[in-house]
Design an enzyme around this catalytic site. Structure first.
Site, PDB file in Angstrom:
ATOM      1  N   HIS A  99       0.851  -1.185   0.000  1.00  0.00           N
ATOM      2  CA  HIS A  99       0.000   0.000   0.000  1.00  0.00           C
ATOM      3  C   HIS A  99       0.890   1.239   0.000  1.00  0.00           C
ATOM      4  O   HIS A  99       2.118   1.153   0.123  1.00  0.00           O
ATOM      5  CB  HIS A  99      -0.941  -0.007   1.208  1.00  0.00           C
TER       6      HIS A  99
ATOM      7  N   ASP B 213      -0.351   7.166  -3.395  1.00  0.00           N
ATOM      8  CA  ASP B 213      -1.572   6.936  -4.165  1.00  0.00           C
ATOM      9  C   ASP B 213      -1.890   8.084  -5.121  1.00  0.00           C
ATOM     10  O   ASP B 213      -2.167   7.863  -6.300  1.00  0.00           O
ATOM     11  CB  ASP B 213      -2.765   6.755  -3.225  1.00  0.00           C
TER      12      ASP B 213
END
Length: 385
Positions: free
Chosen positions: A134, A164
């Site tokens: 992540h 992200d």
């Protein structure tokens, strides 16, 4: 009519940076068609479609078509979409699209001008390419996370903005746009491999440069990482906070003047030996009054001080109101499209779609007749309405 009006982007439904990139392209005017899977319809309404969540801001501006990607007929439908598209974006692990029969080779064979955008954490190759991860993991490997936080404390994850969205979605959108420009020039499409570890490393370019010049040391001891007392956040008497950032000497002098600090030499601003005492003086001064008091004192000055606003407060700030930085749609306050264009303004094209809402419309757009659309729905290959 945004600058991407006339361009069509196929978005393979996913999470995180993929939807954010799709939102950016949709805000700029592209017709973004999101391919959802029928099984995603876990809470069907009366017509069999899932009710849209109007608060799912990053899903705004799309059309949604549901297609079973495990079915050969479903894969063929996506390839027919690709034939009419300018770009495709996907965020699966490396190899997934290939196993579905929707990899770059198959898609570019159908449309040689296609820009095929791929969003992953580790990239399409390398030792970690097939490992889970992540944002926090990707920015760890790029060196970005190690640089964020206060001295003597563990690094602080900066939400998932760096991996992200900044290093991921923004660079995916940038890569797709560059690919579209190249395709417009020479008629050839290509694959864009956007990896969050690469993107977050790129965001650190100035700091790697500073390190090479000997201007970067341990976390929390440098100019922009809370090391300098004139670039930090201070608490106010009411439990609020203000951000302070007068890096330039003339602005620093203005800060001291407005705080009523007359016994410190502004010329010693960049002498680290003075920083502990300066930090104590600034902290004491700001703690004497409320955040709103300091906002009144510093607004419109060059002292580089601003109130730290919450997500609830920011949309109501006069500057944001004047620029319409935030908008309300379907009762949801959300950031307006950016950047701004003088001739082809960006806009929110539509609210987040209900999953499968545009299935019949999109299938008709690629040339299917009503009977075939109904048959595919009945067979469960697309959303039945």
């Amino acid at each position: 009519m945004g600058p991407l009006t006339g361009f069509t982007v196929v978005e393979m439904a996913g999470i995180g940076p993929g939807p954010f990139a799709g939102m950016l392209l949709a805000d700029l005017g592209a017709d973004v068609i999101r391919v959802d899977r029928p099984r995603a319809a876990s809470s069907p309404g009366a017509d069999g479609a899932v009710e849209a969540d109007s608060a799912d801001v990053t899903s705004r501006g799309r059309r949604s078509v549901t297609i079973d990607l495990k079915s050969p007929e479903g894969v063929e439908l996506v390839l027919r979409l690709v034939e009419r598209a300018d770009a495709l974006i996907e965020g699966y692990r490396p190899g997934v699209m290939e196993r579905l029969g929707l990899g770059p080779q198959e898609c570019l064979a159908r449309n040689g001008r296609l820009v095929y955008g791929r969003m992953t954490g580790w990239g399409q190759d390398g030792p970690l390419a097939h490992s889970a991860g992540h944002d926090i993991n990707y920015i760890s490997l790029s060196g970005a996370l190690s640089a964020i936080g206060r001295a003597g404390q563990a690094p602080v994850p900066p939400l998932n903005l760096v991996g992200d969205y900044g290093g991921g979605a923004m660079l995916l959108a940038c890569g797709v746009l560059a690919g579209l420009l190249a395709a417009g020039r020479d008629g050839a499409g290509q694959v864009v491999d956007a990896a969050m570890v690469d993107g977050s490393a790129l965001l650190m370019a100035p700091f790697y440069g500073a390190q090479a010049m000997g201007r970067w040391s341990e976390r929390g001891t440098n100019l922009l990482d809370t090391g300098a007392p004139f670039y930090d956040v201070y608490a106010t008497s009411d439990g609020g906070h203000v951000s302070v950032g007068p890096i330039e000497p003339q602005f620093f002098g203005r800060l001291l003047g407005l705080l009523g600090i007359a016994d410190l030499d502004p010329g010693a601003q960049y002498d680290p030996s003075t920083w502990p005492a300066l930090r104590e003086r600034l902290a004491g001064a700001f703690a004497e009054n409320t955040r709103d008091h300091w906002q009144e004192v510093f607004t419109g000055t060059d002292a580089c001080v601003a109130p730290v606003l919450s997500l609830a407060e920011a949309p109501a700030h006069p500057h944001n109101v004047a620029r319409a930085t935030f908008v309300s749609r379907d009762g949801v306050v959300q950031p307006a499209p950016a950047p701004r264009f003088s001739r082809t303004p960006a806009e929110i094209r539509s609210s987040p779609p209900v999953i499968g809402e545009h299935t019949r419309e999109v299938l008709a757009w690629i040339g299917l007749d009503e009977a075939e659309i109904t048959r595919l729905g009945d067979a469960g290959i697309t959303q039945r309405d």
